[in-house]
Design an enzyme around this catalytic site. Structure first.
Site, PDB file in Angstrom:
ATOM      1  N   TYR A 100      -3.996 -31.137  -8.074  1.00 48.06           N
ATOM      2  CA  TYR A 100      -2.883 -30.677  -8.570  1.00 48.06           C
ATOM      3  C   TYR A 100      -3.108 -29.911  -9.220  1.00 48.06           C
ATOM      4  CZ  TYR A 100       1.461 -31.462  -6.158  1.00 48.06           C
ATOM      5  OH  TYR A 100       3.090 -31.003  -5.257  1.00 48.06           O
ATOM      6  N   GLU A 110      -0.675 -27.086 -11.121  1.00 50.03           N
ATOM      7  CA  GLU A 110      -0.279 -25.946 -11.769  1.00 50.03           C
ATOM      8  C   GLU A 110      -0.373 -25.577 -12.738  1.00 50.03           C
ATOM      9  OE1 GLU A 110       3.762 -27.865 -11.490  1.00 50.03           O
ATOM     10  OE2 GLU A 110       3.676 -28.977  -9.668  1.00 50.03           O
ATOM     11  N   ASP A 118       2.583  -3.142  -0.887  1.00 50.62           N
ATOM     12  CA  ASP A 118       2.783  -3.879   0.167  1.00 50.62           C
ATOM     13  C   ASP A 118       1.588  -3.631   1.024  1.00 50.62           C
ATOM     14  OD1 ASP A 118       2.143  -6.343   1.872  1.00 50.62           O
ATOM     15  OD2 ASP A 118       4.234  -6.595   2.525  1.00 50.62           O
ATOM     16  N   THR A 153      -1.646  -9.800   1.831  1.00 53.35           N
ATOM     17  CA  THR A 153      -1.885 -11.488   2.731  1.00 53.35           C
ATOM     18  C   THR A 153      -3.451 -11.020   2.399  1.00 53.35           C
ATOM     19  OG1 THR A 153      -1.742  -9.805   4.565  1.00 53.35           O
ATOM     20  CG2 THR A 153      -0.033 -12.115   3.254  1.00 53.35           C
ATOM     21  N   LYS A 202      -5.071 -10.653   6.986  1.00 54.64           N
ATOM     22  CA  LYS A 202      -5.469  -9.629   8.021  1.00 54.64           C
ATOM     23  C   LYS A 202      -6.702  -9.080   8.006  1.00 54.64           C
ATOM     24  CE  LYS A 202      -0.099  -9.490   7.850  1.00 54.64           C
ATOM     25  NZ  LYS A 202       0.482 -10.148   6.761  1.00 54.64           N
ATOM     26  N   ARG A 210      -5.314 -18.433   5.277  1.00 56.60           N
ATOM     27  CA  ARG A 210      -4.178 -17.402   5.090  1.00 56.60           C
ATOM     28  C   ARG A 210      -3.560 -17.618   4.240  1.00 56.60           C
ATOM     29  NH1 ARG A 210      -0.451 -16.266   8.879  1.00 56.60           N
ATOM     30  NH2 ARG A 210      -2.687 -16.457  10.825  1.00 56.60           N
TER      31      ARG A 210
HETATM   32  N1  DSN Z   1       3.982 -10.994  10.282  1.00 56.85           N
HETATM   33  C1  DSN Z   1       3.317 -10.157   9.682  1.00 56.85           C
HETATM   34  C2  DSN Z   1       2.689  -9.013  10.562  1.00 56.85           C
HETATM   35  O1  DSN Z   1       2.415  -9.708  11.828  1.00 56.85           O
HETATM   36  O2  DSN Z   1       2.458  -7.972  10.185  1.00 56.85           O
HETATM   37  C3  DSN Z   1       3.975  -9.571   8.528  1.00 56.85           C
HETATM   38  O3  DSN Z   1       3.689 -10.364   7.775  1.00 56.85           O
END
Ligand code: DSN
Length: 422
Positions: A61, A63, A207, A233, A236, A242
């Protein structure tokens, strides 16, 4: 110890400990290795990223932030989190980085929470034209807590018309404008967005979840150094675990940090932060640049292969890692039917709306496909011709399960030439 042995040893323990989950994970690994994975938001992480995710850092933990935690025993965790911050800062040339957001939607929530008051107006791209749920869709918190006036793409070109966005912004006078999308195949002119924001006094945000790997590698314009707040994110094109990060100018740093914790989250997931650090370290290496370039070369080659077989692509192609195929117009199949037929052939994509879709998001006119996973597996332009061939053959035989099963075995054989997790 060789990487392969370590990986297997880890799973060997799981095998004896929980056979049901072990079997399910093995089946998923087999599916990933035997199929053509075209979902553009997915990737295959390295052995090192997997190991960091599966580490004892999950037990802690922590925080708070490095040097200022609400729990004792965080000296080592601070080293991990500081490494993640520092590497991400270098990768994107960011002034400030918060590596704690659990995923893309919470990161966007924190970005809005830090920069707007409930009820404020912002602009984001419509979901049906390439935006994300968190970009102001009425069913999402972003469209419920804030007043979102959405912009769209041009009907003719199916691409952004920056003059139209500017005119709309002058009328709407939003507090914030968001660019960066989830289903937009073309390069984004981030400088144009900065100018639009400056001309109306809006906070300039993006984003970049989909294109983060391309931005980090210089294959797509990187907005981080001159935008106010940028979320992404990490799983990708960036090829990490993730999760997500928020990058911002120093003047927004305190507000962003407070929005993430204590505003919206509790204990950060430090095993994932360790894996983010590993992934950022990998992305800082020269071969990641080559990887990102190859993603785009492969996407172009795949787009060419599909278009030369008569498929219509939204905007007539791609500049990035993804493309949208209008299967309804091209093959008289709905997106749902196309996704299903491709899945029976061992080819994975997702149904997706196309701009000005006359159908619904649950059964739209298109499918969205991309090349990050195939590129990670070592495929090149010539392989994209074969992938395109499999896609077209599956769509042409969408109602013939026997033919789709035959294609699936051909796909399996083809994929065996590109092993990844051995
Ligand atoms: N779910 C993602 C995508 O597939 O583009 C976006 O958050």
């Amino acid at each position: 110890m060789p990487k392969k042995q370590l990986y297997e040893m880890h799973l060997d323990f799981l095998r004896s400990h929980d056979k049901e989950i072990f079997d399910a994970i093995q089946s998923e690994k087999k599916r990933q290795m035997e199929g053509i994975e075209l979902i553009p938001s997915e990737n295959l992480v390295s052995q090192a990223v997997l190991e960091a995710m599966g580490s004892v850092a999950t037990n802690k933990y922590s925080e708070g932030y490095p040097g200022k935690r609400y729990y004792g025993g965080n000296d080592v965790i601070d080293i991990i989190e500081n490494l993640a911050i520092e590497r991400c800062r270098r990768l994107f040339n960011a002034q400030h980085v918060n590596v704690q957001p659990l995923s893309g939607s919470p990161a966007n929530m924190a970005a809005y929470y830090a920069t707007m008051n409930v009820g404020d107006t912002f602009m984001g791209l419509k979901l049906t034209e390439g935006g994300h749920l968190t970009h102001g869709h009425p069913v999402n918190f972003s469209g419920k807590l804030y007043k979102c006036v959405q912009y769209g793409v041009d009907k003719e070109t199916e691409t952004l018309d920056y003059d139209a966005v500017k005119r709309q912004a002058m009328e709407v006078k939003p507090k914030l404008i968001l660019s960066g999308y989830t289903a937009y195949p073309r390069a984004i002119d981030f400088k144009a967005f900065r100018e639009i924001c400056d001309s109306v006094g809006a906070i300039c945000t993006a984003d970049i979840a989909h294109i983060a790997g391309l931005c980090a590698a210089g294959v797509h314009e990187n907005p981080v150094p001159y935008f106010d707040v940028v979320t992404t994110t990490t799983h990708k094109t960036l090829r990490g675990p993730r999760g997500a990060v928020i990058m911002c100018k120093q003047e927004f740093a305190e507000k962003i940090d407070k929005a993430v914790f204590p505003g919206l989250q509790g204990g950060p997931h430090e095993h994932i932060i360790a894996a983010k650090a590993v992934a950022f370290g990998e992305a800082l290496k020269p071969d990641f640049k080559e990887y990102a370039k190859q993603i785009v070369k492969n996407a172009r080659a795949l787009a060419e292969a599909l278009m030369s077989s008569g498929l219509r692509l939204v905007s007539g192609g791609t500049d990035t890692h993804l493309m949208l195929v209008d299967v309804f117009k091209s093959k008289n199949l709905t997106g749902k039917q196309a996704e299903h037929a491709l899945e029976l052939a061992g080819i994975y994509c997702n149904k997706n709306t196309i701009p000005f879709d006359t159908r619904t998001p649950w059964d739209p006119s298109g499918v969205r496909i991309g090349t990050p996973v195939l590129t990670t597996r070592g495929m090149r332009e010539k392989d994209m011709k074969e992938v395109g061939g499999f896609i077209v053959k599956a769509l042409d035989n969408a109602n013939d399960e026997a033919k789709l099963a035959k294609i699936k075995s051909e796909v399996k054989e083809f994929c065996a030439g590109f092993p990844f997790y051995k």
